[in-house]
Design a protein around this motif. Structure first.
Motif, short mmCIF file in Angstrom:
data_model
loop_
_atom_site.label_atom_id
_atom_site.label_comp_id
_atom_site.label_asym_id
_atom_site.label_seq_id
_atom_site.Cartn_x
_atom_site.Cartn_y
_atom_site.Cartn_z
N LEU A 19 -1.14 -17.38 -7.10
CA LEU A 19 -0.38 -17.15 -8.42
C LEU A 19 0.75 -16.09 -8.10
CD1 LEU A 19 -3.20 -17.25 -10.93
CD2 LEU A 19 -1.26 -18.88 -10.82
N VAL A 20 1.98 -16.26 -8.54
CA VAL A 20 3.00 -15.30 -8.72
C VAL A 20 3.49 -15.26 -10.32
CG1 VAL A 20 3.73 -15.53 -6.14
CG2 VAL A 20 4.74 -16.97 -8.07
N LYS A 21 4.29 -14.28 -10.58
CA LYS A 21 4.90 -14.04 -12.11
C LYS A 21 6.16 -14.48 -11.66
CE LYS A 21 1.60 -10.44 -13.34
NZ LYS A 21 1.36 -8.93 -13.99
N GLU A 35 2.37 -16.57 -15.28
CA GLU A 35 1.85 -16.87 -13.77
C GLU A 35 2.13 -18.31 -13.50
OE1 GLU A 35 -2.12 -15.21 -13.60
OE2 GLU A 35 -1.12 -13.27 -12.86
N ASP A 92 5.24 -11.62 -17.54
CA ASP A 92 3.61 -11.70 -16.92
C ASP A 92 3.23 -13.36 -16.69
OD1 ASP A 92 3.27 -8.98 -16.83
OD2 ASP A 92 2.95 -8.89 -18.85
N SER A 108 3.49 -9.23 -3.71
CA SER A 108 3.89 -10.28 -4.41
C SER A 108 3.91 -11.50 -3.08
CB SER A 108 5.26 -10.36 -4.73
OG SER A 108 5.36 -9.47 -5.90
#
Length: 256
Positions: free
Chosen positions: A116-118, A109, A107, A160
């Motif tokens: 923001l991506v994980k 980021e 999780d 995503s």
């Protein structure tokens, strides 16, 4: 020979490699105006940048994502050098992704192209690139359709990647008399992909089916449409939205 640890992280790499090796570098592709060599240059830049951004985060020194000018040095390489560089960049990405999986919560980021991506995004995005650009080389063969149909491909594209898919098509788009367009891409048995655009921007989300679909297709075609592609067989999608609404939708999706 692709190392097993790389195949575990990027299982779509081998099919992509085989598709490239079956063609000449100057052969055309389904990706408009790109040759096989152009696709390989692009993929080399993708692998390098994904690894660079993720490694920098792991090192505690985050960096901004570079634009596609990152690909220019690879255009000056010979075909042999480019091939070796592509494989080494994929191997590096696999190593960095493995380190991230060990050191970071899934999780966690971080920034990628202004959003923001994980942490798992980085390897997964390269997997999507390998699937999509393999289709550019092969068209609708069985392996391509099967990979595009995987539910995670739709989820990754919508959740995503999301809005960047629509930005090129939104620029200069005729929003019609209401100043806003909304469309639903439907695959029976799944959530709709809802896309919107107005003067303030574009949006994309998954939602339960409701009302008429703008475009109905199988799951593989829907992913291609989201990425601005057109399937080889036009009978795999249909629409009752009317020519104007359909044209706006296809323009927003980058298909024209």
């Amino acid at each position: 020979m692709i190392p097993s640890r790389v195949e575990e992280t990027l299982p779509e790499l081998a099919p992509f490699v085989h598709a490239v090796q079956a063609r000449r570098p100057d052969d055309g592709t389904w990706c408009e105006a790109w040759t096989v060599r152009d696709v390989l240059v692009h993929q080399t830049g993708n692998a390098e940048e994904l690894a660079r951004v993720l490694q920098a985060f792991l090192d505690g020194t985050p960096v901004e994502t570079r634009g596609f000018d990152r690909e220019e040095p690879y255009r000056r390489l010979s075909d042999t050098e480019l091939w070796a560089t592509f494989l080494s960049r994929c191997e590096k990405l696999s190593e960095v992704a493995a380190a991230a999986a060990q050191d970071l919560s899934p999780d966690t980021e971080m920034m990628w192209t202004g959003r923001l991506v994980k942490a798992p995004f980085f390897a997964e995005h390269m997997r999507e690139e390998l699937i999509l650009h393999r289709w550019d080389l092969t068209g609708d063969d069985r392996a391509a359709v099967q990979s595009l149909t995987e539910p995670w491909m739709t989820e990754h594209s919508v959740v995503s990647v999301g809005r960047p898919l629509l930005e090129k098509g939104r620029v200069g788009l005729d929003l019609g008399p209401e100043g806003r367009i909304e469309g639903r891409l439907r695959t029976p048995g799944t959530d709709d992909v809802v896309v919107t655009a107005d003067a303030d921007g574009a949006g994309i989300r998954l939602a339960a089916p409701e009302g008429p679909a703008t475009i109905e297709s199988d799951a593989a075609v829907r992913v291609l449409l989201l990425w601005g592609r057109r399937p080889a067989d036009p009978s795999r999608w249909h629409s009752s939205a009317g020519p104007e609404a359909l044209l706006r939708m296809r323009t927003l999706l980058g298909g024209y």
